[in-house]
Scaffold this motif. Structure first.
Motif, PDB file in Angstrom:
ATOM      1  N   PRO A   1      21.765  10.598  15.854  1.00  0.00           N
ATOM      2  CA  PRO A   1      20.418  11.124  16.045  1.00  0.00           C
ATOM      3  C   PRO A   1      19.402   9.994  16.281  1.00  0.00           C
ATOM      4  N   VAL A   2      18.379  10.309  17.025  1.00  0.00           N
ATOM      5  CA  VAL A   2      17.333   9.339  17.345  1.00  0.00           C
ATOM      6  C   VAL A   2      16.561   8.994  16.078  1.00  0.00           C
ATOM      7  N   PRO A   3      16.353   7.699  15.804  1.00  0.00           N
ATOM      8  CA  PRO A   3      15.551   7.342  14.630  1.00  0.00           C
ATOM      9  C   PRO A   3      14.111   7.811  14.811  1.00  0.00           C
ATOM     10  N   LEU A   4      13.614   8.509  13.832  1.00  0.00           N
ATOM     11  CA  LEU A   4      12.249   9.037  13.895  1.00  0.00           C
ATOM     12  C   LEU A   4      11.397   8.409  12.802  1.00  0.00           C
ATOM     13  N   THR A   5      11.378   7.080  12.800  1.00  0.00           N
ATOM     14  CA  THR A   5      10.563   6.305  11.870  1.00  0.00           C
ATOM     15  C   THR A   5       9.554   5.501  12.679  1.00  0.00           C
ATOM     16  N   PRO A   6       8.406   5.189  12.097  1.00  0.00           N
ATOM     17  CA  PRO A   6       7.387   4.454  12.852  1.00  0.00           C
ATOM     18  C   PRO A   6       7.899   3.107  13.366  1.00  0.00           C
ATOM     19  N   LEU A   7       7.550   2.800  14.598  1.00  0.00           N
ATOM     20  CA  LEU A   7       7.866   1.488  15.151  1.00  0.00           C
ATOM     21  C   LEU A   7       6.902   0.471  14.551  1.00  0.00           C
ATOM     22  N   PRO A   8       7.373  -0.720  14.237  1.00  0.00           N
ATOM     23  CA  PRO A   8       6.514  -1.716  13.597  1.00  0.00           C
ATOM     24  C   PRO A   8       5.707  -2.549  14.596  1.00  0.00           C
ATOM     25  N   PHE A   9       5.447  -1.994  15.761  1.00  0.00           N
ATOM     26  CA  PHE A   9       4.626  -2.648  16.780  1.00  0.00           C
ATOM     27  C   PHE A   9       3.965  -1.549  17.611  1.00  0.00           C
ATOM     28  N   ALA A  10       2.920  -1.909  18.325  1.00  0.00           N
ATOM     29  CA  ALA A  10       2.207  -0.949  19.167  1.00  0.00           C
ATOM     30  C   ALA A  10       3.148  -0.399  20.239  1.00  0.00           C
ATOM     31  N   SER A  11       2.974   0.870  20.567  1.00  0.00           N
ATOM     32  CA  SER A  11       3.845   1.462  21.578  1.00  0.00           C
ATOM     33  C   SER A  11       3.152   2.616  22.290  1.00  0.00           C
ATOM     34  N   ILE A  12       3.607   2.826  23.508  1.00  0.00           N
ATOM     35  CA  ILE A  12       3.145   3.934  24.340  1.00  0.00           C
ATOM     36  C   ILE A  12       4.375   4.645  24.867  1.00  0.00           C
ATOM     37  N   VAL A  13       4.419   5.965  24.705  1.00  0.00           N
ATOM     38  CA  VAL A  13       5.482   6.789  25.269  1.00  0.00           C
ATOM     39  C   VAL A  13       4.904   7.504  26.481  1.00  0.00           C
ATOM     40  N   VAL A  14       5.555   7.334  27.633  1.00  0.00           N
ATOM     41  CA  VAL A  14       5.122   7.978  28.873  1.00  0.00           C
ATOM     42  C   VAL A  14       6.148   9.038  29.237  1.00  0.00           C
TER      43      VAL A  14
END
Length: 186
Positions: free
Chosen positions: A117-130
């Protein structure tokens, strides 16, 4: 990008990104944009891909931003949540994550292993999902769910398919601006 040199690590998805893909165009435009060469583009294995990404981050001589597409997005999420050390994570300024695929979707490649399963925890860096409203590999609800869990800004660019070469984006100026905005936050 804030006066500090950043390395852009391009993380293509399944079967790599060929001619006409925005990732390939970005590499041709800027020598600081470097593709992470995965061990097997046709039979991706999470462990091998994450270890390859880890080695690329370790080899970077300055902070990095990721430009991930499709399976490259999932590789980023797994790497950040299960593979990266604190020192490695500190080198990452941000991630542009484009066309996140759903491993439980009907079109997810059968040859890819370990991406669910896809990890659904906060990324520890800035991110943008397009996301694209008509992406056959990962729909809007899935990408919104990932963006929310990862703490990412979410952007829907309308009906652009899998946001790849077939989408006709060329060197995709808008995507490059979003990527640059991640580097400016550092």
């Amino acid at each position: 990008m804030s006066g500090q040199k950043l390395n852009v690590l391009v993380l293509p998805g399944y079967q790599n990104s060929g001619a006409g893909h925005w990732q390939t165009c970005w590499e041709a435009l800027d020598p600081a944009v470097v593709r992470v060469q995965m061990p097997d583009w046709d039979h991706p294995a999470r462990d091998a891909w994450c270890r390859t990404l880890d080695a690329a981050v370790a080899a970077a001589d300055s902070p990095v931003v990721f430009a991930g597409h499709s399976l490259g997005c999932l590789t980023t999420a797994f790497w950040a949540s299960q593979y990266a050390s604190a020192a490695q994570l500190a080198k990452v300024a941000g991630a542009l994550l484009v066309a996140v695929p759903d491993p439980s979707g009907a079109h997810f490649p059968q040859d890819a292993s370990g991406f669910a399963p896809v990890p659904l925890t906060p990324l520890p860096f800035a991110s943008i999902v397009v996301s694209s409203s008509d992406d056959p590999y990962g729909g809007v609800p899935f990408s919104q769910s990932c963006a929310g869990a990862w703490g990412s800004r979410w952007i829907d660019i309308g009906p652009r398919g899998h946001i790849n070469a077939d989408s006709g984006l060329g060197d995709w100026d808008e995507g490059r601006r979003w990527l640059a905005s991640l580097g400016e936050r550092r």
